[in-house]
Design an enzyme around this catalytic site. Structure first.
Site, short mmCIF file in Angstrom:
data_model
loop_
_atom_site.label_atom_id
_atom_site.label_comp_id
_atom_site.label_asym_id
_atom_site.label_seq_id
_atom_site.Cartn_x
_atom_site.Cartn_y
_atom_site.Cartn_z
N GLU A 118 0.84 -1.21 0.00
CA GLU A 118 0.00 0.00 0.00
C GLU A 118 0.87 1.25 0.00
OE1 GLU A 118 -2.60 -0.92 3.28
OE2 GLU A 118 -1.04 -0.42 4.73
N CYS A 148 3.73 32.34 10.94
CA CYS A 148 4.52 32.92 12.02
C CYS A 148 5.28 31.87 12.81
CB CYS A 148 3.62 33.71 12.96
SG CYS A 148 2.77 35.03 12.11
#
Ligand code: LLP
Length: 432
Positions: free
Chosen positions: A284, A353
């Site tokens: 997968e 920020c």
């Protein structure tokens, strides 16, 4: 005039297979010019080379089938949970791995056959399991007794399950993405898995068809995958073995992840040695299936020369959280001047920020200027997944490009949607 190509020819293996440079030096993905896409859809923008993605899915599917006839590739959809990607994976004959109700709903909505859906999770809710059982998905991966208790309350017909085991293989990857070691929160140590399997023998509805494991992500050598396959030997013989994903990819020209062929050779050789001859082998992959097909486009909002040269773009860790989570080393390119040799070494920074909001340290850029479109290569995996609203950033759009046409796959979030999650003064007074 012949198309000029990238300023560094090695970029060809980092950028999507259908990336090209127009005669005027502008980068195109799937025949669509990046600055034009940026203007049309807004930035930040995830841009996918659709044919490149399909090609990679086929290479995985056919490569595994050629080496091991009874096998299956599942798209680890957490890497790129976009409805269009589920639909494309299903159309290309891949199974789908989901790790929560949201991903399961996307998979079902895409039209993927429920029997090809696998549900994972170390903390599945009752709601998720009920949804999975109702939809009749093929496989539920059990992470322990709690899953059994919940399924006992839900099942009225047989359900195939795999037991997630801890193989005790710790690949050399950042701690945040290592999942196979002894202390992993996922799965059961082998003795506990054995006890659970014994307890479930003869269960009226739960049928243990096999084992599941996953050792980690961005794994850059094949040997840990071989060891993980070997680790399942002591649990006896089963019809199905899902050995997870995890193959690493190249984000920079200096990187050299194993090739798909080398990876498939290694795991199928190990499976031939260790697993029962007629058992089904499932893998997968996420990152190695989708990363290279995608780039992220940004607009340059500020260029300044202070302590260093800073090129600041209109995105950052709100749309590329991996730069902070995993110290990812991405490859930047000024899409307006893709064939021009860089003349500037800059800190390519985002607008969030955080000082960790550094997209590329010492980015080599060609004459970067405000208004340019800059792309980061190989950002098709986990970028969209991890996108968030830090500093009120809106989740970006996703666009698929193919032979000169672009199709919107995810609309950019709107400020109305962003505000709409909150319970504000018009519904509830917060004054006191
Ligand atoms: N199967 C399971 C059970 C997984 O947990 C994962 C990834 C995969 C398959 C797919 O692994 P891949 O082939 O993509 O390596 N936040 C990190 C990635 C975390 C991966 C988690 N599990 C990042 O953004 O890079």
């Amino acid at each position: 005039m012949a198309a000029p190509g990238f300023h560094d020819p090695r970029f060809e293996r980092i950028f999507p297979p259908n990336a090209s440079v127009r005669t005027d030096g502008v980068l195109e993905i799937g025949g669509c010019a990046l600055p034009e896409l940026a203007a049309e859809y807004g930035t930040p923008l995830y841009v996918i080379d659709e044919l490149g993605l399909r090609e990679r899915m086929r290479a995985y599917r056919d490569g595994l089938a050629a080496r091991r006839p009874n096998s299956q590739v599942a798209f680890a959809s957490k890497s790129f949970p976009v409805l269009a990607a589920y639909a494309i994976a299903a159309a290309e004959g891949l199974a789908i791995d989901v790790a929560g109700a949201g991903e399961l709903l996307l998979a079902l909505e895409s039209g993927a056959p429920p029997e090809l859906i696998h549900l994972h999770g170390n903390a599945k809710s009752e709601e998720e399991l009920a949804l999975a059982v109702d939809a009749g998905i093929g496989t539920i991966v059990l992470d322990g007794e709690a899953d059994v208790e919940r399924l006992d309350a839900l099942l009225t017909r047989p359900q195939d399950v795999l037991i997630r085991i801890i193989p005790g293989v710790d690949p050399r990857v950042p701690r945040a993405i290592s999942t196979g070691g002894e202390r992993s929160k996922f799965g059961l140590p082998i003795p506990q898995a054995k006890a659970l399997i014994e307890r479930l023998e003869g269960h009226p509805f739960i049928t243990v068809v096999g084992l599941h494991l996953h050792i980690g992500s961005q794994v850059l050598e094949v040997e840990p995958f071989e060891r993980a396959v070997e680790a399942v030997r002591e649990l006896g013989e089963f019809p199905v073995y899902n050995i997870g994903g995890g193959l690493g990819v190249d984000y920079h020209v200096r990187h050299a992840a194993p090739t798909l062929d080398a990876y498939l050779d290694a795991i199928t050789a190990a499976a031939t040695c260790v697993l029962p001859a007629h058992s089904r082998l499932i893998i997968e992959p996420g990152r190695s299936l989708v990363a290279r097909s995608g780039v992220t486009a940004y607009r340059v909002n500020n260029v300044k020369r202070t302590g260093a040269t800073f090129v600041a773009v209109d995105g950052g860790l709100a749309d590329q959280l991996n730069v902070a989570l995993m110290d990812m080393e991405f490859t930047p390119l000024v899409a307006d001047r893709a064939s021009t040799r860089p003349d500037t070494v800059a800190q390519l920074v985002g607008r969030q920020c955080e000082s960790g909001d550094l997209l590329v340290d010492r980015a080599e850029l060609a004459a970067p200027a405000t208004g340019d479109t800059i792309v980061l290569a190989a950002t098709g995996a986990y970028g969209y997944t991890l996108s968030n609203n830090y500093n009120g950033a809106l989740k970006p759009a996703v666009v698929f490009c193919r032979e000169g046409e672009s199709r919107l796959a995810v609309r950019r979030q709107t400020y109305a949607e962003f505000l709409g999650h909150h319970v504000g003064p018009s519904q509830q007074s917060w004054a006191s």
